[in-house]
Motif scaffolding. Structure first.
Motif, PDB file in Angstrom:
ATOM      1  N   LYS A 172      -4.404   7.627  -0.215  1.00  0.00           N
ATOM      2  CA  LYS A 172      -5.776   8.126  -0.664  1.00  0.00           C
ATOM      3  C   LYS A 172      -5.852   7.996  -2.166  1.00  0.00           C
ATOM      4  O   LYS A 172      -6.532   7.842  -3.064  1.00  0.00           O
ATOM      5  CB  LYS A 172      -6.285   9.278  -0.141  1.00  0.00           C
ATOM      6  CG  LYS A 172      -6.868   9.245   1.260  1.00  0.00           C
ATOM      7  CD  LYS A 172      -7.674  10.272   1.840  1.00  0.00           C
ATOM      8  CE  LYS A 172      -8.277   9.946   3.069  1.00  0.00           C
ATOM      9  NZ  LYS A 172      -9.452  10.748   3.425  1.00  0.00           N
ATOM     10  N   LYS A 173      -4.599   8.611  -2.929  1.00  0.00           N
ATOM     11  CA  LYS A 173      -4.376   8.683  -4.414  1.00  0.00           C
ATOM     12  C   LYS A 173      -4.453   7.167  -4.976  1.00  0.00           C
ATOM     13  O   LYS A 173      -4.804   7.148  -5.883  1.00  0.00           O
ATOM     14  CB  LYS A 173      -3.050   9.356  -4.642  1.00  0.00           C
ATOM     15  CG  LYS A 173      -3.104  10.789  -4.707  1.00  0.00           C
ATOM     16  CD  LYS A 173      -1.948  11.421  -5.153  1.00  0.00           C
ATOM     17  CE  LYS A 173      -2.024  12.939  -5.048  1.00  0.00           C
ATOM     18  NZ  LYS A 173      -0.854  13.665  -5.582  1.00  0.00           N
ATOM     19  N   ALA A 174      -3.947   6.093  -4.109  1.00  0.00           N
ATOM     20  CA  ALA A 174      -4.076   4.675  -4.581  1.00  0.00           C
ATOM     21  C   ALA A 174      -5.208   4.296  -4.201  1.00  0.00           C
ATOM     22  O   ALA A 174      -5.497   3.021  -4.708  1.00  0.00           O
ATOM     23  CB  ALA A 174      -2.708   4.178  -4.138  1.00  0.00           C
ATOM     24  N   GLY A 175      -5.956   4.839  -3.589  1.00  0.00           N
ATOM     25  CA  GLY A 175      -7.386   4.142  -3.441  1.00  0.00           C
ATOM     26  C   GLY A 175      -7.266   3.175  -2.317  1.00  0.00           C
ATOM     27  O   GLY A 175      -8.134   2.249  -1.839  1.00  0.00           O
ATOM     28  N   HIS A 176      -6.409   3.296  -1.257  1.00  0.00           N
ATOM     29  CA  HIS A 176      -6.231   2.445   0.102  1.00  0.00           C
ATOM     30  C   HIS A 176      -6.554   3.407   1.398  1.00  0.00           C
ATOM     31  O   HIS A 176      -6.424   4.514   1.516  1.00  0.00           O
ATOM     32  CB  HIS A 176      -4.788   2.006  -0.040  1.00  0.00           C
ATOM     33  CG  HIS A 176      -4.736   0.887  -0.983  1.00  0.00           C
ATOM     34  ND1 HIS A 176      -4.949  -0.402  -1.160  1.00  0.00           N
ATOM     35  CD2 HIS A 176      -4.030   1.143  -2.185  1.00  0.00           C
ATOM     36  CE1 HIS A 176      -4.732  -0.785  -2.081  1.00  0.00           C
ATOM     37  NE2 HIS A 176      -4.104  -0.144  -3.086  1.00  0.00           N
ATOM     38  N   LYS A 177      -6.596   2.732   2.424  1.00  0.00           N
ATOM     39  CA  LYS A 177      -6.929   3.423   3.663  1.00  0.00           C
ATOM     40  C   LYS A 177      -5.419   3.082   4.395  1.00  0.00           C
ATOM     41  O   LYS A 177      -4.765   2.159   4.158  1.00  0.00           O
ATOM     42  CB  LYS A 177      -7.981   2.570   4.447  1.00  0.00           C
ATOM     43  CG  LYS A 177      -9.295   2.812   3.980  1.00  0.00           C
ATOM     44  CD  LYS A 177     -10.444   2.337   4.911  1.00  0.00           C
ATOM     45  CE  LYS A 177     -11.798   2.358   4.491  1.00  0.00           C
ATOM     46  NZ  LYS A 177     -12.734   1.927   5.281  1.00  0.00           N
TER      47      LYS A 177
ATOM     48  N   VAL B 235       0.677  -1.022   0.020  1.00  0.00           N
ATOM     49  CA  VAL B 235      -0.054  -0.100  -0.075  1.00  0.00           C
ATOM     50  C   VAL B 235       0.829   1.208  -0.100  1.00  0.00           C
ATOM     51  O   VAL B 235       1.602   1.498   0.935  1.00  0.00           O
ATOM     52  CB  VAL B 235      -0.924   0.015   1.271  1.00  0.00           C
ATOM     53  CG1 VAL B 235      -1.899   1.319   1.408  1.00  0.00           C
ATOM     54  CG2 VAL B 235      -1.681  -1.245   1.316  1.00  0.00           C
ATOM     55  N   PRO B 236       0.737   2.098  -0.932  1.00  0.00           N
ATOM     56  CA  PRO B 236       1.617   3.296  -1.071  1.00  0.00           C
ATOM     57  C   PRO B 236       1.441   4.112   0.184  1.00  0.00           C
ATOM     58  O   PRO B 236       0.364   4.657   0.642  1.00  0.00           O
ATOM     59  CB  PRO B 236       1.208   4.079  -2.218  1.00  0.00           C
ATOM     60  CG  PRO B 236       0.536   3.079  -3.017  1.00  0.00           C
ATOM     61  CD  PRO B 236      -0.119   2.042  -2.200  1.00  0.00           C
ATOM     62  N   GLY B 237       2.400   4.476   1.068  1.00  0.00           N
ATOM     63  CA  GLY B 237       2.507   5.405   2.025  1.00  0.00           C
ATOM     64  C   GLY B 237       2.383   4.570   3.242  1.00  0.00           C
ATOM     65  O   GLY B 237       2.326   4.954   4.465  1.00  0.00           O
ATOM     66  N   LYS B 238       2.114   3.454   3.338  1.00  0.00           N
ATOM     67  CA  LYS B 238       2.074   2.549   4.697  1.00  0.00           C
ATOM     68  C   LYS B 238       3.402   2.657   5.467  1.00  0.00           C
ATOM     69  O   LYS B 238       3.151   3.021   6.707  1.00  0.00           O
ATOM     70  CB  LYS B 238       1.689   1.253   4.140  1.00  0.00           C
ATOM     71  CG  LYS B 238       1.414   0.401   5.526  1.00  0.00           C
ATOM     72  CD  LYS B 238       0.947  -1.242   5.411  1.00  0.00           C
ATOM     73  CE  LYS B 238       0.720  -1.953   6.533  1.00  0.00           C
ATOM     74  NZ  LYS B 238       0.169  -3.109   6.231  1.00  0.00           N
ATOM     75  N   THR B 239       4.362   2.561   4.850  1.00  0.00           N
ATOM     76  CA  THR B 239       5.829   2.507   5.626  1.00  0.00           C
ATOM     77  C   THR B 239       6.009   3.940   5.955  1.00  0.00           C
ATOM     78  O   THR B 239       6.310   4.291   7.224  1.00  0.00           O
ATOM     79  CB  THR B 239       6.892   2.274   4.501  1.00  0.00           C
ATOM     80  OG1 THR B 239       6.655   0.811   4.069  1.00  0.00           O
ATOM     81  CG2 THR B 239       8.180   2.327   5.381  1.00  0.00           C
ATOM     82  N   LEU B 240       5.582   5.048   5.244  1.00  0.00           N
ATOM     83  CA  LEU B 240       5.692   6.508   5.711  1.00  0.00           C
ATOM     84  C   LEU B 240       4.739   6.453   6.765  1.00  0.00           C
ATOM     85  O   LEU B 240       5.184   7.156   7.877  1.00  0.00           O
ATOM     86  CB  LEU B 240       5.565   7.111   4.509  1.00  0.00           C
ATOM     87  CG  LEU B 240       5.758   8.658   4.899  1.00  0.00           C
ATOM     88  CD1 LEU B 240       7.460   8.990   5.149  1.00  0.00           C
ATOM     89  CD2 LEU B 240       5.716   9.482   3.583  1.00  0.00           C
ATOM     90  N   GLY B 241       3.644   5.845   6.915  1.00  0.00           N
ATOM     91  CA  GLY B 241       2.713   6.157   7.835  1.00  0.00           C
ATOM     92  C   GLY B 241       3.031   5.487   9.290  1.00  0.00           C
ATOM     93  O   GLY B 241       3.027   6.046  10.330  1.00  0.00           O
ATOM     94  N   ILE B 242       3.801   4.285   9.249  1.00  0.00           N
ATOM     95  CA  ILE B 242       4.324   3.619  10.088  1.00  0.00           C
ATOM     96  C   ILE B 242       5.472   4.346  10.996  1.00  0.00           C
ATOM     97  O   ILE B 242       5.609   4.707  12.257  1.00  0.00           O
ATOM     98  CB  ILE B 242       4.741   2.258  10.211  1.00  0.00           C
ATOM     99  CG1 ILE B 242       3.513   1.410   9.553  1.00  0.00           C
ATOM    100  CG2 ILE B 242       5.542   1.687  11.076  1.00  0.00           C
ATOM    101  CD1 ILE B 242       4.045  -0.035   9.196  1.00  0.00           C
TER     102      ILE B 242
END
Length: 162
Positions: A95-100, A63-70
């Protein structure tokens, strides 16, 4: 006679037909016409298993941004402003990739709350303490750093101040 090291080219221009597809035999090899039926024999699947992922490829889609979120979540306890910025960036990417991205949302909430608490703590505790110490220093300077002075109802020994 043909040479096994240098076989002759096929007569149809070099095109080799594919091997025939595997079809399992529906009758088990030990069954006969008059024999009682035994337990059903299971045959192999007609399709091979999926190939393993390519070398270096992720095992599952990320998921794009998941690692950055962690990372933002972890930093939200220590460096709130940086964590807030990283959390917002991670949430926008997801959100741009359509994921939570729950990690990014948690980082944004925690860093915002801790920043507000830090500002309240600064104005409620640190600023009055600095003001009090400044007044105590001025009062002790007025008496020449000898004796005891009272600042805001609290007696202060000026011999320990300097």
């Amino acid at each position: 006679m043909s040479d096994p090291q240098n076989p002759a080219p096929p007569p149809d221009g070099g095109i080799v037909p594919p091997p025939p597809a595997y079809t399992p035999d529906p009758t088990p090899p030990h069954a006969s016409a008059g024999a009682p039926s035994a337990a059903p024999a299971y045959s192999q699947q007609a399709y091979p298993s999926a190939p393993p992922p390519a070398y270096g490829a992720p095992a599952s889609p990320t998921v794009p941004g998941k690692t950055l979120g962690i990372v933002a979540f972890i930093l939200s306890f220590f460096i709130q402003l940086v964590a807030l910025i990283l959390g917002i960036v991670a949430l926008v990417q997801s959100k741009k990739a359509g994921h939570k991205n729950g990690w990014a949302v948690a980082a944004i909430i925690i860093s915002s709350v801790l920043m507000v608490l830090g500002v309240i703590l600064f104005f409620a505790v640190v600023l009055p303490l600095l003001t009090f110490s400044s007044e105590a220093l001025q009062a002790c300077q007025a008496v020449g750093f000898e004796g005891t002075v009272t600042v805001a109802g609290i007696p202060i020994d000026c011999s320990n101040v300097r």
